[in-house]
Write a protein that holds these residues in place. Structure first.
Motif, PDB file in Angstrom:
ATOM      1  N   VAL A  37      -3.248   5.115  -4.104  1.00 55.75           N
ATOM      2  CA  VAL A  37      -2.181   5.610  -4.974  1.00 55.75           C
ATOM      3  C   VAL A  37      -1.335   4.486  -5.567  1.00 55.75           C
ATOM      4  O   VAL A  37      -1.053   4.490  -6.779  1.00 55.75           O
ATOM      5  N   PRO A  38      -0.900   3.477  -4.775  1.00 57.29           N
ATOM      6  CA  PRO A  38      -0.076   2.421  -5.379  1.00 57.29           C
ATOM      7  C   PRO A  38      -0.811   1.575  -6.413  1.00 57.29           C
ATOM      8  O   PRO A  38      -0.165   0.893  -7.215  1.00 57.29           O
ATOM      9  N   THR A  39      -2.139   1.597  -6.399  1.00 53.25           N
ATOM     10  CA  THR A  39      -2.900   0.760  -7.332  1.00 53.25           C
ATOM     11  C   THR A  39      -3.136   1.428  -8.672  1.00 53.25           C
ATOM     12  O   THR A  39      -3.533   0.762  -9.636  1.00 53.25           O
ATOM     13  N   LEU A  40      -2.927   2.734  -8.766  1.00 55.12           N
ATOM     14  CA  LEU A  40      -3.286   3.456  -9.989  1.00 55.12           C
ATOM     15  C   LEU A  40      -2.487   3.012 -11.220  1.00 55.12           C
ATOM     16  O   LEU A  40      -3.069   2.837 -12.298  1.00 55.12           O
ATOM     17  N   LEU A 154       1.289   4.925   7.065  1.00 52.46           N
ATOM     18  CA  LEU A 154       2.065   3.727   7.336  1.00 52.46           C
ATOM     19  C   LEU A 154       1.425   2.476   6.755  1.00 52.46           C
ATOM     20  O   LEU A 154       2.099   1.624   6.177  1.00 52.46           O
ATOM     21  N   ALA A 155       0.108   2.348   6.939  1.00 53.70           N
ATOM     22  CA  ALA A 155      -0.563   1.091   6.591  1.00 53.70           C
ATOM     23  C   ALA A 155      -1.214   1.107   5.220  1.00 53.70           C
ATOM     24  O   ALA A 155      -1.316   0.055   4.575  1.00 53.70           O
ATOM     25  N   GLY A 156      -1.687   2.281   4.761  1.00 50.22           N
ATOM     26  CA  GLY A 156      -2.460   2.333   3.524  1.00 50.22           C
ATOM     27  C   GLY A 156      -1.741   1.826   2.293  1.00 50.22           C
ATOM     28  O   GLY A 156      -2.174   0.844   1.667  1.00 50.22           O
ATOM     29  N   PRO A 157      -0.618   2.427   1.897  1.00 51.73           N
ATOM     30  CA  PRO A 157       0.056   1.994   0.666  1.00 51.73           C
ATOM     31  C   PRO A 157       0.516   0.543   0.669  1.00 51.73           C
ATOM     32  O   PRO A 157       0.255  -0.181  -0.297  1.00 51.73           O
ATOM     33  N   PRO A 158       1.190   0.036   1.733  1.00 54.78           N
ATOM     34  CA  PRO A 158       1.606  -1.375   1.661  1.00 54.78           C
ATOM     35  C   PRO A 158       0.443  -2.345   1.645  1.00 54.78           C
ATOM     36  O   PRO A 158       0.482  -3.359   0.927  1.00 54.78           O
ATOM     37  N   LEU A 159      -0.612  -2.081   2.415  1.00 50.46           N
ATOM     38  CA  LEU A 159      -1.774  -2.975   2.394  1.00 50.46           C
ATOM     39  C   LEU A 159      -2.432  -2.985   1.021  1.00 50.46           C
ATOM     40  O   LEU A 159      -2.810  -4.044   0.506  1.00 50.46           O
ATOM     41  N   ALA A 160      -2.570  -1.801   0.424  1.00 44.76           N
ATOM     42  CA  ALA A 160      -3.178  -1.726  -0.900  1.00 44.76           C
ATOM     43  C   ALA A 160      -2.323  -2.461  -1.931  1.00 44.76           C
ATOM     44  O   ALA A 160      -2.850  -3.141  -2.819  1.00 44.76           O
ATOM     45  N   GLY A 161      -0.992  -2.330  -1.804  1.00 45.15           N
ATOM     46  CA  GLY A 161      -0.118  -3.033  -2.728  1.00 45.15           C
ATOM     47  C   GLY A 161      -0.256  -4.539  -2.621  1.00 45.15           C
ATOM     48  O   GLY A 161      -0.296  -5.247  -3.634  1.00 45.15           O
ATOM     49  N   LEU A 162      -0.349  -5.050  -1.390  1.00 42.24           N
ATOM     50  CA  LEU A 162      -0.511  -6.489  -1.199  1.00 42.24           C
ATOM     51  C   LEU A 162      -1.847  -6.980  -1.748  1.00 42.24           C
ATOM     52  O   LEU A 162      -1.915  -8.012  -2.424  1.00 42.24           O
ATOM     53  N   VAL A 163      -2.914  -6.254  -1.450  1.00 45.04           N
ATOM     54  CA  VAL A 163      -4.239  -6.650  -1.942  1.00 45.04           C
ATOM     55  C   VAL A 163      -4.272  -6.624  -3.461  1.00 45.04           C
ATOM     56  O   VAL A 163      -4.822  -7.524  -4.113  1.00 45.04           O
ATOM     57  N   SER A 164      -3.684  -5.593  -4.049  1.00 45.72           N
ATOM     58  CA  SER A 164      -3.658  -5.496  -5.514  1.00 45.72           C
ATOM     59  C   SER A 164      -2.871  -6.638  -6.133  1.00 45.72           C
ATOM     60  O   SER A 164      -3.246  -7.172  -7.189  1.00 45.72           O
ATOM     61  N   TRP A 167      -4.990 -10.130  -5.107  1.00 39.98           N
ATOM     62  CA  TRP A 167      -6.336 -10.233  -5.662  1.00 39.98           C
ATOM     63  C   TRP A 167      -6.477  -9.329  -6.894  1.00 39.98           C
ATOM     64  O   TRP A 167      -6.205  -9.738  -7.994  1.00 39.98           O
ATOM     65  N   SER A 168      -6.892  -8.101  -6.661  1.00 42.21           N
ATOM     66  CA  SER A 168      -7.127  -7.176  -7.769  1.00 42.21           C
ATOM     67  C   SER A 168      -7.126  -5.757  -7.240  1.00 42.21           C
ATOM     68  O   SER A 168      -7.465  -5.513  -6.070  1.00 42.21           O
ATOM     69  N   TRP A 169      -6.743  -4.835  -8.106  1.00 40.30           N
ATOM     70  CA  TRP A 169      -6.801  -3.435  -7.703  1.00 40.30           C
ATOM     71  C   TRP A 169      -8.229  -2.989  -7.442  1.00 40.30           C
ATOM     72  O   TRP A 169      -8.464  -2.071  -6.650  1.00 40.30           O
ATOM     73  N   ARG A 170      -9.204  -3.649  -8.078  1.00 40.95           N
ATOM     74  CA  ARG A 170     -10.611  -3.293  -7.827  1.00 40.95           C
ATOM     75  C   ARG A 170     -11.007  -3.608  -6.391  1.00 40.95           C
ATOM     76  O   ARG A 170     -11.834  -2.895  -5.792  1.00 40.95           O
TER      77      ARG A 170
END
Length: 478
Positions: A37-40, A154-164, A167-170
């Motif tokens: 969701v945070p990467t969209l 707890l972990a999904g959105p912040p981790l995805a935000g950091l990776v995006s 690196w990249s949202w892909r």
């Protein structure tokens, strides 16, 4: 023998395989759904599709309407295990499709497939839990399914935000696909090889799924969501077309008497839609209001989401353990009143000039209400569903949930946009939107008694073990 059966828990020898499978499914699908969701927004920007972001965001809910109908029909026809396995595999496919997007339309297609998979999984888990556990274990199973969303929340959105960001949202999509692939394949093997205790057999005469009706409802929801984003003639035409499709076709996916709150299952289905619509609209409006009107820090929004996830699971645990013997319709009323308090906090926080914590607290308070209310509605639906209609009932509950989200959110945003269009301040618009949200929980509290179990015999499937009552159905918390 009966006493030994009553002593068995979710992780006893009889139920351990089913419990582990369902928990793993909920964990994997929850992580995949919440992390992306945070990467969209970033993905839509990179694909030059910011103007179409409402379509990307709305595809998930509208597709889950169709997925719920498909999953419910197939669960009745051939059991829930295959549909559950198919939904998990499709979740992996959607991540690859979205990660490889070369246009915003491909991204929207990926989100559509994700919603389809989510609808299938949600309904299949509902029906499978109903087939797998006796009535006394269903509240506990619901609490466990809700708990499986804690770590992803707890972990999904912040981790995805950091990776995006780094690196990249892909990488988020492809990484989730890779991490989910092997567990998904293992689950397919487990779900195909293990028989569910107490699984209901098909009557051999399944009806054709209302595919065209479900597709029309999904289309109507999508048109309505897009239409309320503006107030020119074109947007109003979309609203009219969407509303027309929903009015004509949505009642055909729900039990007769749903709109008139007929006693039993129809009222239960109606309350599921009203409660889900209220909660998820609060979850959408409160952060938007805090950021746009109060310039709240992003960390506060994140803490509100995290707090909501934790207390929802906690309240669900309480209803499954400490309150398991209380009348379910009373827990529904109590949860609805707690949600009304949460909406009241949002109204006060909108106009308050003090700390923004007042409005931010609306999200976790509303989650307490949902933790009590949502599993209780599901348990109530068990007493109204024959064993051969487990998937159909589950599909109706899921359809009502999605329609409730679409409808209540559209009405709230319409109130907000109308106030702004008439020259009022955005603060007044948010106040009007939250004021509108006070109505559904009050209606739920008033109607909860019409969803109560009558105390009559629950239709069950043949018992799989001596002395063990078989099941109708259950559902996981959202």
């Amino acid at each position: 023998m009966i006493e030994a059966s009553k002593a068995q828990g979710l992780f006893s020898r009889t139920y351990a395989a089913a419990t582990a499978s369902f928990a793993a499914v909920m964990f994997l699908t929850g992580f995949a759904a919440l992390a992306v969701v945070p990467t969209l927004p970033t993905a839509a920007r990179d694909l030059d599709g910011v103007s179409l972001f409402p379509v990307v965001a709305g595809c998930f809910v509208t597709a889950s309407l169709l997925g719920g109908v498909l999953g419910g029909h197939w669960a009745d026809r051939s059991g829930a295990r295959r549909r559950l396995a198919a939904g998990v595999v499709l979740t992996v496919v959607t991540l690859v499709v979205s990660g490889a997007s070369v246009s915003v339309w491909q991204l929207a297609a990926g989100r559509f497939l994700d919603g389809l998979a989510a609808g299938m999984v949600a309904v299949s888990v509902d029906a499978a839990i109903g087939q797998a556990y006796p009535e006394r274990l269903r509240p506990r199973a619901l609490a466990l399914m809700s708990s499986c969303w804690i770590i992803p929340s707890l972990a999904g959105p912040p981790l995805a935000g950091l990776v995006s960001e780094w690196w990249s949202w892909r990488v988020v999509f492809f990484g989730l696909a890779a991490a989910t692939l092997l567990p998904a394949l293992a689950l397919v093997v487990v779900l195909r090889g293990a028989a569910l205790p107490g699984a209901a057999a098909s009557d051999g005469h399944p009806s054709r799924p209302p595919l065209l009706i479900a597709a029309a409802v999904s289309l109507g929801a999508a048109l309505g969501q897009y239409g309320v984003s503006g107030w020119d003639v074109r947007h109003l035409l979309f609203v009219g077309a969407g509303l027309g499709l929903l009015v004509v076709f949505a009642p055909r996916l729900l039990p007769s008497g749903t709109w008139s709150a007929a006693r039993g299952l129809p009222t239960t289905v109606l309350l599921r839609g009203l409660s889900s619509g209220t909660y998820f609209t609060v979850e959408a409006l409160v952060p938007l209001m805090l950021i746009s009107e109060h310039d709240a820090p992003a960390v506060l929004i994140g803490l509100a989401f995290t707090g909501a996830a934790v207390v929802w699971a906690g309240a669900s645990w309480v209803q499954g353990r400490l309150l398991e013997n209380r009348p379910r319709h009373l827990l529904v009323s109590a949860g609805a009143l707690v949600m009304a308090v949460a909406v009241g906090l949002a109204v006060v926080g909108t106009f308050a000039r003090g700390p923004v914590l007042i409005a931010a607290s609306a999200m976790p308070v509303a989650a307490v209400g949902m933790g009590l209310l949502a599993p209780s509605l599901t348990v109530l639906s068990l007493s109204h569903s024959p064993s051969g209609r487990l998937g159909h009932t589950s599909s109706a509950m899921q359809t009502s949930q999605n329609l409730g989200q679409v409808t209540v959110m559209a009405l709230a945003f319409a109130a907000l946009n109308t106030c702004v269009a008439m020259g009022a301040s955005a603060t007044a618009g948010y106040g009007a939107a939250f004021g509108l949200l006070l109505l559904p929980p009050l209606v739920i509290a008033l109607l909860a008694g019409r969803a109560r179990s009558t105390g009559g015999r629950v239709v069950t499937a043949p018992a799989a073990h001596a002395g063990e009552p078989s099941l109708t159905r259950s559902a996981s918390a959202d």
